[in-house]
Design a protein around this motif. Structure first.
Motif, PDB file in Angstrom:
ATOM      1  N   THR A 162     -24.141  46.007  89.817  1.00 12.15           N
ATOM      2  CA  THR A 162     -24.943  46.871  90.687  1.00 12.15           C
ATOM      3  C   THR A 162     -25.676  46.044  91.731  1.00 12.15           C
ATOM      4  OG1 THR A 162     -25.285  48.353  88.811  1.00 12.15           O
ATOM      5  CG2 THR A 162     -26.728  48.645  90.705  1.00 12.15           C
ATOM      6  N   PRO A 163     -25.659  46.451  93.001  1.00 10.67           N
ATOM      7  CA  PRO A 163     -26.417  45.722  94.026  1.00 10.67           C
ATOM      8  C   PRO A 163     -27.914  45.846  93.800  1.00 10.67           C
ATOM      9  CG  PRO A 163     -25.510  47.750  94.921  1.00 10.67           C
ATOM     10  CD  PRO A 163     -24.934  47.601  93.550  1.00 10.67           C
ATOM     11  N   GLU A 164     -28.677  44.894  94.315  1.00 11.73           N
ATOM     12  CA  GLU A 164     -30.125  44.898  94.123  1.00 11.73           C
ATOM     13  C   GLU A 164     -30.772  46.102  94.802  1.00 11.73           C
ATOM     14  OE1 GLU A 164     -31.960  41.281  95.259  1.00 11.73           O
ATOM     15  OE2 GLU A 164     -30.839  40.034  93.838  1.00 11.73           O
ATOM     16  N   LEU A 165     -30.255  46.513  95.953  1.00  7.67           N
ATOM     17  CA  LEU A 165     -30.812  47.638  96.693  1.00  7.67           C
ATOM     18  C   LEU A 165     -29.800  48.775  96.734  1.00  7.67           C
ATOM     19  CD1 LEU A 165     -32.352  45.695  99.730  1.00  7.67           C
ATOM     20  CD2 LEU A 165     -33.519  46.436  97.628  1.00  7.67           C
ATOM     21  N   ASP A 166     -30.310  49.990  96.783  1.00  3.92           N
ATOM     22  CA  ASP A 166     -29.419  51.141  96.923  1.00  3.92           C
ATOM     23  C   ASP A 166     -28.628  51.026  98.230  1.00  3.92           C
ATOM     24  OD1 ASP A 166     -30.237  52.257  94.565  1.00  3.92           O
ATOM     25  OD2 ASP A 166     -31.794  53.502  95.472  1.00  3.92           O
ATOM     26  N   SER A 167     -27.407  51.464  98.195  1.00  2.00           N
ATOM     27  CA  SER A 167     -26.536  51.351  99.360  1.00  2.00           C
ATOM     28  C   SER A 167     -25.767  52.651  99.544  1.00  2.00           C
ATOM     29  CB  SER A 167     -25.554  50.183  99.178  1.00  2.00           C
ATOM     30  OG  SER A 167     -24.566  50.194 100.181  1.00  2.00           O
ATOM     31  N   ARG A 208     -21.607  48.918  94.800  1.00  2.00           N
ATOM     32  CA  ARG A 208     -21.620  49.112  93.355  1.00  2.00           C
ATOM     33  C   ARG A 208     -20.172  48.995  92.891  1.00  2.00           C
ATOM     34  NH1 ARG A 208     -25.173  51.107  89.594  1.00  2.00           N
ATOM     35  NH2 ARG A 208     -24.255  52.021  87.714  1.00  2.00           N
ATOM     36  N   ASP A 251     -19.223  40.710  90.688  1.00  2.21           N
ATOM     37  CA  ASP A 251     -20.583  40.354  91.107  1.00  2.21           C
ATOM     38  C   ASP A 251     -20.652  40.086  92.600  1.00  2.21           C
ATOM     39  OD1 ASP A 251     -21.696  40.634  88.589  1.00  2.21           O
ATOM     40  OD2 ASP A 251     -21.395  38.528  88.056  1.00  2.21           O
ATOM     41  N   ALA A 311     -21.064  43.236  94.442  1.00  8.62           N
ATOM     42  CA  ALA A 311     -22.427  43.749  94.309  1.00  8.62           C
ATOM     43  C   ALA A 311     -23.377  43.008  95.241  1.00  8.62           C
ATOM     44  CB  ALA A 311     -22.892  43.622  92.861  1.00  8.62           C
ATOM     45  N   VAL A 312     -23.204  41.706  95.365  1.00  5.41           N
ATOM     46  CA  VAL A 312     -24.022  40.936  96.306  1.00  5.41           C
ATOM     47  C   VAL A 312     -23.818  41.432  97.729  1.00  5.41           C
ATOM     48  CG1 VAL A 312     -24.347  38.647  97.328  1.00  5.41           C
ATOM     49  CG2 VAL A 312     -24.141  38.886  94.852  1.00  5.41           C
TER      50      VAL A 312
END
Length: 268
Positions: free
Chosen positions: A24-29, A61, A53, A56-57
């Motif tokens: 999962t990315p750190e921020l919603d996208s 997602r 990963d 996700a970076v």
């Protein structure tokens, strides 16, 4: 597109547990989710090593699944291409947004079949093994002892240098080859004898990516696959069949994600 599929109702696919790994990315996208589908003999781990990963970076997602009988998914020794396709459609349909399907090797054929049943946002076929005698002939020529058993229902055993380039240390390449499992014998037969997949639902953009130095998929097969979707293949010279595990694994995944970011249908 077929509206009524009598086999799905009259002869339903047996349910199994399915392994799905997620990053999962750190921020919603607003970007759509990605669903990575490995080829025959490999589980979700091949994408979890690097690409999951990394996607996700990059703000996606990302999910990687194992087809039935692969990885940690439920056993299914009599699985067919239809059952594998069912797995992909079911996992994709469970995601909160329409997904981008990314299939590798024979998993690319499963994705191509799933596109006729699932309205994907886009699809990527990586080093696609779409069946046919040219791929079989190449495999027999390069590795007859490892390929011939698959013709009679046995396991397909590819050499380590059929899988990754010489940039990957020999010990690591051998480990990747050792971790390969096997597909169901009937599915292996169908890979050689299958009919062309039905046209995709909704005409999603489809990218074909591969290497002209792939010891499994001939360059001509990449060209034909790309032409079938109205384009040209995205090529990465010097890489092996398992592009997601090769030494320069970042190059193809970044190119794929860049392509997705440029599609107007992907942006919301």
């Amino acid at each position: 597109m077929k509206i009524t599929r009598w086999r799905e109702s009259a002869l339903p696919v047996r349910p199994v547990s399915r392994e799905v790994l997620t990053a999962t990315p750190e921020l919603d996208s607003p970007r759509p989710p990605l669903l990575f589908v490995p080829g025959f003999g490999y589980g979700a781990w091949v994408f979890a090593e690097h690409w999951l990963d990394h996607a996700a970076v990059r703000g996606f997602r990302a999910h990687a699944m194992s087809l039935r009988g692969h990885g940690e998914s439920g056993r299914s020794p009599r699985a067919t291409l239809r059952a594998y396709t069912h797995d992909v459609v079911q996992v994709a349909a469970s995601l909160p947004k329409r997904a981008v399907l990314v299939g590798h090797g024979a998993g690319a054929l499963v994705v191509a079949r799933a596109l006729a049943r699932y309205p994907a946002r886009a699809a990527v076929l990586v080093a696609p093994v779409l069946g046919g005698l040219d791929t079989l002939g190449r495999a027999l020529l390069r590795n007859p002892l490892g390929t011939a058993p698959a013709l009679v229902g046995g396991p397909l055993r590819l050499r380590r240098r059929q899988l990754v380039s010489r940039e990957v240390p020999a010990g690591l390449a051998q480990e990747y080859a050792r971790r390969a499992g096997r597909a169901a014998p009937l599915a292996q037969w169908q890979l050689l004898l299958h009919r062309a997949p039905e046209p995709p639902v909704g005409e999603p953009p489809v990218l074909v990516a591969g290497s002209p130095d792939d010891a499994v998929v001939p360059a001509g097969a990449l060209d034909r696959a790309a032409r079938g979707y109205g384009g040209a293949p995205l090529l990465f010279p010097g890489m092996g069949h398992l592009m997601m595990l090769d030494a320069r694994w970042r190059e193809p995944v970044d190119a794929i994600l860049d392509w997705l970011d440029q599609l107007p249908t992907i942006k919301e």
